[in-house]
Design a protein around this motif. Structure first.
Motif, mmCIF file in Angstrom:
data_model
loop_
_atom_site.group_PDB
_atom_site.id
_atom_site.type_symbol
_atom_site.label_atom_id
_atom_site.label_comp_id
_atom_site.label_asym_id
_atom_site.label_seq_id
_atom_site.Cartn_x
_atom_site.Cartn_y
_atom_site.Cartn_z
ATOM 1 N N LYS A 163 -7.592 -6.703 -0.266
ATOM 2 C CA LYS A 163 -6.572 -5.654 -0.286
ATOM 3 C C LYS A 163 -7.089 -4.344 0.282
ATOM 4 C CE LYS A 163 -3.419 -8.043 -2.645
ATOM 5 N NZ LYS A 163 -2.224 -8.501 -1.943
ATOM 6 N N ILE A 213 -0.510 -2.168 6.402
ATOM 7 C CA ILE A 213 -1.765 -1.418 6.325
ATOM 8 C C ILE A 213 -2.140 -0.947 7.729
ATOM 9 C CG2 ILE A 213 -2.661 -2.584 4.286
ATOM 10 C CD1 ILE A 213 -4.350 -4.311 6.129
ATOM 11 N N MET A 271 0.833 -1.197 0.000
ATOM 12 C CA MET A 271 0.000 0.000 0.000
ATOM 13 C C MET A 271 0.868 1.248 0.000
ATOM 14 S SD MET A 271 -3.221 -0.604 -0.124
ATOM 15 C CE MET A 271 -3.270 -2.202 -0.942
ATOM 16 N N SER A 272 0.367 2.252 -0.651
ATOM 17 C CA SER A 272 1.137 3.487 -0.676
ATOM 18 C C SER A 272 1.093 4.127 0.704
ATOM 19 C CB SER A 272 0.556 4.447 -1.717
ATOM 20 O OG SER A 272 -0.743 4.819 -1.339
ATOM 21 N N LYS A 284 -2.263 6.136 2.247
ATOM 22 C CA LYS A 284 -3.623 5.580 2.282
ATOM 23 C C LYS A 284 -3.892 4.958 3.651
ATOM 24 C CE LYS A 284 -5.379 6.143 -1.874
ATOM 25 N NZ LYS A 284 -6.034 5.283 -2.803
ATOM 26 N N GLY A 285 -5.168 4.816 3.944
ATOM 27 C CA GLY A 285 -5.533 4.174 5.195
ATOM 28 C C GLY A 285 -5.475 5.089 6.394
ATOM 29 N N GLU A 337 -7.198 -0.963 2.704
ATOM 30 C CA GLU A 337 -6.158 -0.054 3.195
ATOM 31 C C GLU A 337 -6.176 -0.002 4.704
ATOM 32 O OE1 GLU A 337 -7.722 3.081 0.961
ATOM 33 O OE2 GLU A 337 -7.022 2.061 -0.847
ATOM 34 N N ASN A 342 -12.251 -0.494 0.814
ATOM 35 C CA ASN A 342 -10.981 -0.024 1.372
ATOM 36 C C ASN A 342 -10.850 -0.349 2.864
ATOM 37 O OD1 ASN A 342 -12.935 1.730 2.177
ATOM 38 N ND2 ASN A 342 -11.879 3.598 1.512
ATOM 39 N N ARG A 343 -11.944 -0.876 3.446
ATOM 40 C CA ARG A 343 -11.893 -1.293 4.846
ATOM 41 C C ARG A 343 -12.271 -2.761 4.970
ATOM 42 N NH1 ARG A 343 -16.213 2.540 5.742
ATOM 43 N NH2 ARG A 343 -15.852 2.726 3.503
ATOM 44 N N ASP A 397 -9.422 8.540 4.602
ATOM 45 C CA ASP A 397 -8.621 9.149 3.539
ATOM 46 C C ASP A 397 -9.267 10.436 3.049
ATOM 47 O OD1 ASP A 397 -6.659 7.207 3.636
ATOM 48 O OD2 ASP A 397 -7.677 5.923 2.197
ATOM 49 N N SER A 402 -1.553 6.622 8.589
ATOM 50 C CA SER A 402 -1.415 5.504 7.666
ATOM 51 C C SER A 402 -0.432 4.466 8.209
ATOM 52 C CB SER A 402 -0.931 6.053 6.331
ATOM 53 O OG SER A 402 -0.590 5.012 5.481
#
Lengths: 264, 259
Positions: free
Chosen positions: B154, B188, B1-2, B5-6, B156, B81-82, B71, B36
């Protein structure tokens, strides 16, 4: 007491389940051959077996069984499918439940055979009337069990579906129906069982084929062996259908928690 | 993950339920920032609203006052995303382990699905269990499948609602190590609700202490000890004593009592 005694003889329950009916048959055969009862009133089992074999040889047996089974299948599909669909709709929509719920509960109190005069008046005694009669029998267990199963889907699965974005048909087919499946399968089993009872009933009133017809014909020509052979057929076929469905049920529900009760 | 994010930003969040026709305040003016890739635990006694807070972050509770930003975007419902791991593993009993892990991957084709399922079963150490039904698994194994299912999407951010609460003490400690390993591997954000203070200290960068009626954040404690953490170290004990103090459960003999 008797159970203990038999267990001491080393007999398993399953064996007993076969031996007891055989003993009854033997006593029956004995009673007739000892002239305790007239052969014309109580046909002995061996004669019945002979009657059944003759029916099989002439092709009448297969023909009539198939005729009954066809009516069962069509009636069951009509009644079972509508019960399934209405059961799901009622469980998912409080609105539809308020509309149909009381109606179905009230109609359920009507003995199935009480529909007969109405069906004969409206539909006559042709094939469709029989399908319809069987369908009524198939409908109730299906609608009730489906409703119960679908409304019993635990809230936690609904939440899971929301989290993973399951909607409409995907939600229905991947979460709701599988969760309700044990109940639905019970519905199918009961529904098919009742269909079989009802087809025989339908054939007792004006019919020219089927197991029920065989029995009415036997009564008309005073062939008691035919009537009793019909009874046996009804029992054996009903038993076989239930047995096969129970096997299928186990196969379908392999995922259910093991008997030791560990939570799934 | 970048790296950016998250993140989670909660501002002046309040939530009440209607009970017997009158509103009952569950959460009162919650403010919380989760950066994050960090591991944050929320501890508190039952009824303090910690699970409600997690459900708001997950998107299962939609009516609240204040802001809950994931985010930078207001949370209005669940999203991919969760991810979530519930206390009960919540695996679907009619699906095999493999099918359960693939539950959130419905939009992918078979090959992509299998790849992700294998990858995540490997991750939680359950390769070879694809075709087993949940009823045949132990509690710890089932919870690992639930974690694999959540991670396969996947996300975040992984939300954990007392994920180890139903496990026995030893399995629980083992699973805590597993969670730490997964968190370090996946990089994450993880937010865990728990009532086990040791578990919270062992795993978290930040321990959020809540108190009840109405639920407020009482204190946020940073835990900066190096990992893996030693539950018997004096630093660990000190943090534990500090947290217990918040619950008015501190004692002068914390050390003697903990050894």
């Amino acid at each position: 007491m008797a159970k203990k005694f038999l267990q001491r003889l080393g007999l398993k329950d399953k064996l007993l389940a076969i031996i007891v009916p055989l003993l009854v048959l033997a006593a029956w055969q004995g009673a007739v051959s000892q002239k305790l009862c007239s052969e014309l009133i109580l046909t002995p089992p061996l004669t019945l077996l002979n009657t059944l074999l003759e029916l099989a040889q002439s092709g009448d047996l297969t023909l009539n069984i198939l005729a009954s089974l066809k009516r069962v299948m069509i009636g069951f599909l009509l009644g079972g499918t509508s019960g399934f669909v209405i059961g799901i709709l009622m469980a998912l929509s409080p609105f539809l439940n308020r509309i149909f719920g009381p109606l179905i509960k009230a109609l359920q109190q009507v003995p199935e055979f009480a529909w007969m005069p109405l069906i004969i008046m409206f539909l006559g005694i042709d094939e469709f009337a029989k399908y319809f009669f069987v369908a009524i029998g198939a409908f109730y267990p299906m609608v009730l069990n489906t409703y119960q199963g679908v409304s019993g889907v635990p809230e936690k699965y609904h939440e899971l579906a929301r989290v993973f974005d399951y909607k409409s048909f995907r939600y229905l087919f991947k979460v709701i129906i599988p969760s309700a499946l044990p109940s639905i399968i019970t519905g199918i089993r009961l529904s098919l069982g009742l269909s079989w009872m009802f087809v025989v009933g339908a054939e007792l009133f004006g019919s020219d084929s089927g197991v029920g017809y065989l029995m009415t014909w036997g009564r008309a020509v005073f062939q008691i062996d035919l009537v009793m052979a019909g009874l046996i057929l009804v029992g054996v076929i009903g038993f076989a259908m239930n047995f096969l469905l129970e096997r299928a049920e186990k196969q379908f529900l392999l995922w259910r928690e093991p008997v030791d009760g560990r939570p799934a | 993950m970048s790296n950016n994010k998250g993140t989670l930003e909660i501002r002046n969040l309040s939530k009440s339920f209607i009970v017997d026709n009158s509103p009952l305040q569950i959460l009162n003016n919650i403010n919380l920032t989760v950066t994050s890739g960090s591991f944050v635990s929320i501890v508190g006694s039952s009824g303090c609203g910690k699970t409600t807070l997690l459900r708001i972050i997950l998107g299962l509770e939609n009516h609240y006052d204040g802001e809950a930003l994931m985010d930078g975007k207001q949370i209005v419902g669940p999203g991919t995303n969760r991810g979530i791991v519930f206390q009960d593993h919540r695996l679907l009993p009619w699906l095999t382990v493999g099918e359960n892990v693939a539950f959130g991957l419905d939009k992918l084709n078979r090959k992509e699905k299998k790849l992700l399922v294998d990858e995540h079963l490997q991750l939680v150490g359950l390769i070879g269990f694809e075709s087993v039904y949940p009823s045949q698994l132990s509690g710890g194994m089932a919870q690992r499948v639930a974690i694999a299912r959540a991670l396969a999407n996947k996300p975040e951010m992984l939300l954990l609602d007392e994920p180890l609460g139903a496990l026995d003490a030893l399995t629980r400690m083992y699973m805590q190590k597993e969670l730490e390993r997964l968190w370090q591997l996946e990089k994450i954000t993880m937010i865990m609700v728990t009532h086990d203070i040791e578990e919270a200290i062992y795993l978290s960068d930040k321990v959020v202490i809540m108190s009840s009626r109405p639920g407020i954040i009482k204190q946020i404690i940073d835990v900066s000890s190096s990992r893996p953490r030693d539950r018997a170290s004096s630093e660990f004990m000190q943090i534990k004593a500090e947290i217990l103090e918040e619950f008015h459960l501190g004692t002068e003999y914390t050390f003697a009592y903990a050894i």
